[in-house]
Design a protein around this motif. Structure first.
Motif, PDB file in Angstrom:
ATOM      1  N   CYS A 139      -3.611   2.335  -5.878  1.00  0.00           N
ATOM      2  CA  CYS A 139      -1.921   2.630  -6.347  1.00  0.00           C
ATOM      3  C   CYS A 139      -1.652   2.544  -7.772  1.00  0.00           C
ATOM      4  O   CYS A 139      -2.080   1.636  -8.354  1.00  0.00           O
ATOM      5  CB  CYS A 139      -1.107   1.580  -5.557  1.00  0.00           C
ATOM      6  SG  CYS A 139       0.691   1.280  -5.928  1.00  0.00           S
ATOM      7  N   ILE A 140      -1.010   3.634  -8.400  1.00  0.00           N
ATOM      8  CA  ILE A 140      -0.719   3.546  -9.637  1.00  0.00           C
ATOM      9  C   ILE A 140       0.822   3.037 -10.001  1.00  0.00           C
ATOM     10  O   ILE A 140       0.665   2.896 -11.182  1.00  0.00           O
ATOM     11  CB  ILE A 140      -0.889   5.249 -10.454  1.00  0.00           C
ATOM     12  CG1 ILE A 140       0.182   5.866  -9.634  1.00  0.00           C
ATOM     13  CG2 ILE A 140      -2.409   5.642 -10.123  1.00  0.00           C
ATOM     14  CD1 ILE A 140       0.360   7.634 -10.260  1.00  0.00           C
ATOM     15  N   PRO A 142       1.420  10.016  -4.674  1.00  0.00           N
ATOM     16  CA  PRO A 142       0.576  10.857  -5.326  1.00  0.00           C
ATOM     17  C   PRO A 142      -0.840  10.489  -5.155  1.00  0.00           C
ATOM     18  O   PRO A 142      -1.914  11.225  -5.328  1.00  0.00           O
ATOM     19  CB  PRO A 142       1.001  10.813  -6.823  1.00  0.00           C
ATOM     20  CG  PRO A 142       1.411   9.456  -6.725  1.00  0.00           C
ATOM     21  CD  PRO A 142       2.164   9.001  -5.752  1.00  0.00           C
TER      22      PRO A 142
HETATM   23  S1  SF4 Z   1       3.590   3.059  -6.000  1.00  0.00           S
HETATM   24 FE1  SF4 Z   1       1.681   3.166  -5.231  1.00  0.00          FE
HETATM   25  S2  SF4 Z   1       2.093   3.401  -3.177  1.00  0.00           S
HETATM   26 FE2  SF4 Z   1       3.987   4.041  -3.924  1.00  0.00          FE
HETATM   27  S3  SF4 Z   1       3.890   6.018  -4.358  1.00  0.00           S
HETATM   28 FE3  SF4 Z   1       3.065   5.290  -6.278  1.00  0.00          FE
HETATM   29  S4  SF4 Z   1       0.828   5.190  -5.979  1.00  0.00           S
HETATM   30 FE4  SF4 Z   1       1.993   5.543  -3.809  1.00  0.00          FE
END
Ligand code: SF4
Ligand code: SF4
Length: 700
Positions: A427-428, A399
């Motif tokens: 990155c969340i 996302p």
């Molecule tokens: S954990 Fe981080 S890298 Fe993986 S989908 Fe979620 S936001 Fe993207």
């Protein structure tokens, strides 16, 4: 995808599409079958001092202290820290390190309370009309209550509400999306405390200067919560200044509950890399946090409990509970019929963002939104990870529009620069990439570890920078002090040189004066005579006697002369009766009498001259001294000798007076003075004899 709100209280809220996202099994019904429950007060509460993102709070209680529910036990230490309060009444029995519910399994300082079961509260400060209160006072109430983000971030709410003056907030979003599988804490909160959610939303709106829009975002899988909010919205009076709260029912999609994602879905605004939601005019607050802030202001309640989902097939009871902060997780599990043999593991949080808890004695904290105890069948041990096949599914699911497989490679290589260049901090940690990965690579765990490493490196660098700055500052301070010392030393040397110069000039001026006298006299006097005059001038300069002093001196000389005359006239007494006075002795006596008579006459004359001519103080002592010296130089040997005798007699007179006084006072110096007198008398006698012999010479 565009959809309009289903709620009649909203006006066709446009919902914007967000990138990525997944649709995992929701698993939300298990915990929503029972109403919100509670637990008996546990015998012991273990309350960590670090339940937020900032520094741990500092204890303000000691072992043995009795505390009441809601009482402050640890004070926030810094802006991002938060106050910690006793969750129930009891006695502090220990302050020590203990295991924390954290992905790293780290421990931290905790305060143990032996509860007394009474659950007595400290008196609270009620605020009935928050609209009449200053916004900063309201924020302070929220800060004092220790309210921090209950959605999982633990960000102090008072900080979030203290927006910068340049940040104009036009949209307040209350986050009730709760998208993660298994977790239903916010859903249950909205169902059971919808009034508090609505009142809290108006409170936050007031604090944020009444944004144009107040939106409560709820996923469409929570119809009961939406209904409860609608009912509360109709029931609770809207403050005059506020706009109507809109309830936006959004489609279920993971992770729509992320703050950035929800803001984008409801406003279409994307938060740029390195920016915060306030930078795009929006503030997003979790529903649980909203309620906590409201109760802190309205009822003066500290944050001592929260709604937590207790779910999983290894439990006999699955539901949501209002649990006291600090309750041991094993106690919670026990109260819900936990069967350890059935459990795969215990997870704090949901199945995607949660982490495995390795020590079940860890306590519930402010961010504990779910305790998931799945069975082995429900959450089997993941198979070993395979190599990345570069399928790109992770990128599609992300996302945050990141490249998860690239981040994975860089994380493995510990390539910090490339990780940061690929925005790893955007990155969340939603875990969507891990969820879709066909190779079952635990991608998000790599990102967490990499972020931890980078944060540590950054902290170390900042620490080193601070040390360097402190060293440079200290060095510059030392240099400055040295420079100041050197400047003072130079100034002192300059002053000393100037003083020396001045002294030399004074000496030079005195020498010039002496030279001038020498030059003035040299045409008429021989060199020794000149020296005598110069010496006399110096003496005269050194002691310029006053009129009275000069008069007294002349009187003393006259007195001494008269005494000498009297002494000279005294009949001669033979030292040995066998040897009578000789003729020669008698002649000498007559001569002495004659001389002393002359001395008396001369002294009388000098005194008379002085009294007659010097009625005023001498105006030019130097000239007088010169004249006296010249007169002295022009004296004959006899006159000089006589003057010498006179001077000695004057000194003798003084010495005799001092001796008499010393004798009268029984002074130890009397003997020495007497010896001095006798010596001087001998000298005078010798000089007198010499004078007599000169006087008796035919030419005299
Ligand atoms: S954990 Fe981080 S890298 Fe993986 S989908 Fe979620 S936001 Fe993207
Ligand atoms: S989903 Fe997994 S296998 Fe596919 S590219 Fe991403 S990391 Fe590689």
């Amino acid at each position: 995808m565009n959809t309009s709100a289903l709620n009649p209280t909203t006006t066709f809220i446009k919902v914007w599409e967000i990138p990525g996202g997944i649709h995992p099994p929701e698993n939300k019904t298990q915990s929503t079958q029972l109403p919100l429950g509670s637990l008996p007060i546990p015998p012991q509460l273990i309350i960590p001092l670090n339940q937020h993102i900032g520094a741990p709070a500092k204890p303000v209680v000691r072992v043995g202290d009795k505390v009441l529910a809601g009482q402050l036990i640890a004070q926030a230490d810094g802006i991002f820290s938060a106050n910690i309060h006793a969750s129930s009444s009891g006695v502090i029995i220990k302050i020590d390190n203990f295991i924390l519910p954290h992905p790293s399994g780290m421990s931290g300082e905790c305060i143990w309370i032996d509860t007394d079961g009474k659950h007595e509260f400290i008196p609270a400060e009620i605020c009935e009309d928050y609209l009449s209160e200053d916004r900063l006072i309201l924020i302070e109430k929220i800060r004092a209550a220790g309210v921090a983000g209950l959605g999982g971030a633990g960000f102090p709410t008072s900080v979030k509400l203290t927006t910068k003056s340049i940040q104009k907030i036009d949209t307040l979003i209350i986050n009730g999306a709760e998208c993660e599988p298994y977790i239903t804490a916010d859903d249950m909160l909205m169902q059971s405390r919808a009034d508090d959610v609505i009142a809290g939303a108006y409170l936050l709106s007031h604090i944020l200067h009444h944004p144009q829009r107040i939106i409560i975002g709820v996923e469409d899988n929570k119809p009961k919560a939406v209904a409860a909010l609608e009912a509360a919205l109709k029931k609770i009076a809207k403050p005059e200044q506020d706009n109507l709260i809109e309830i936006a029912v959004i489609p279920t999609k993971y992770p729509s509950g992320g703050a950035k994602q929800l803001i984008q879905m409801l406003t279409g605004r994307e938060i740029p890399h390195g920016h915060h939601s306030a930078d795009v005019g929006a503030i997003c607050v979790n529903v649980g946090t909203t309620v906590a802030a409201w109760r802190a202001v309205r009822f003066g309640e500290a944050l001592i409990s929260r709604v937590t989902t207790v779910v999983g097939e290894s439990l006999s009871v699955q539901r949501n509970i209002d649990v006291l902060i600090g309750t041991p997780i094993d106690y919670v599990l026990q109260q819900h019929g936990f069967d350890e043999s059935k459990a795969s593991r215990v997870i704090i949080g949901g199945s995607l963002m949660g982490f495995t808890l390795h020590d079940l004695r860890a306590p519930v904290i402010k961010t504990t939104n779910c305790i998931l105890a799945p069975s082995k069948k429900e959450a089997p041990i993941p198979p070993p990870a395979q190599a990345c096949i570069r399928c790109g599914l992770c990128s599609e699911a992300c996302p945050a529009s990141l490249l998860p497989q690239q981040l994975f490679w860089y994380a493995q290589a510990q390539d910090v620069e490339r990780l940061q260049a690929h925005n790893i901090f955007d990155c969340i940690e939603c875990g969507a990439c891990s969820y879709v990965c066909p190779s079952k690579i635990p991608l998000v765990q790599y990102y967490r570890a990499a972020k931890g490493t980078i944060r540590q490196q950054t902290a170390d660098k900042e620490k080193a920078d601070r040390s360097r700055q402190r060293f440079e500052f200290r060095q510059s301070r030392i240099d400055k002090e040295e420079a100041e010392k050197e400047a003072k030393r130079v100034a002192r040397k300059k002053a000393a040189d100037e003083a020396k110069q001045k002294l030399a000039e004074q000496k030079s001026a005195a020498a010039k004066e002496e030279n001038k006298v020498t030059e003035d006299l040299s045409p008429v006097l021989a060199v020794p005579q000149v020296e005598a005059v110069v010496s006399a001038v110096a003496k005269a300069n050194a002691s310029q006697l006053s009129y009275e002093d000069q008069k007294a001196r002349l009187e003393r000389i006259l007195g001494a002369a008269k005494n000498s005359l009297e002494s000279a006239r005294a009949p001669l007494v033979p030292k040995n009766p066998e040897f009578p006075i000789t003729e020669e002795q008698l002649v000498r006596q007559q001569s002495r009498i004659k001389q002393t008579e002359l001395n008396v006459v001369e002294a009388e004359k000098k005194l008379a001259d002085f009294l007659g001519t010097a009625s005023q103080p001498v105006e030019d002592p130097v000239a007088t001294a010169i004249a006296r010296a010249q007169a002295k130089l022009s004296q004959s040997s006899e006159e000089k000798l006589r003057a010498n005798i006179e001077a000695m007699q004057a000194r003798l007179l003084k010495a005799q007076q001092k001796t008499e006084q010393a004798k009268a006072e029984n002074s130890p110096s009397a003997k020495a003075l007497q010896m001095g007198v006798e010596k001087m008398q001998e000298k005078i006698a010798e000089a007198q004899a010499e004078l007599n012999s000169i006087s008796s010479e035919p030419n005299s």
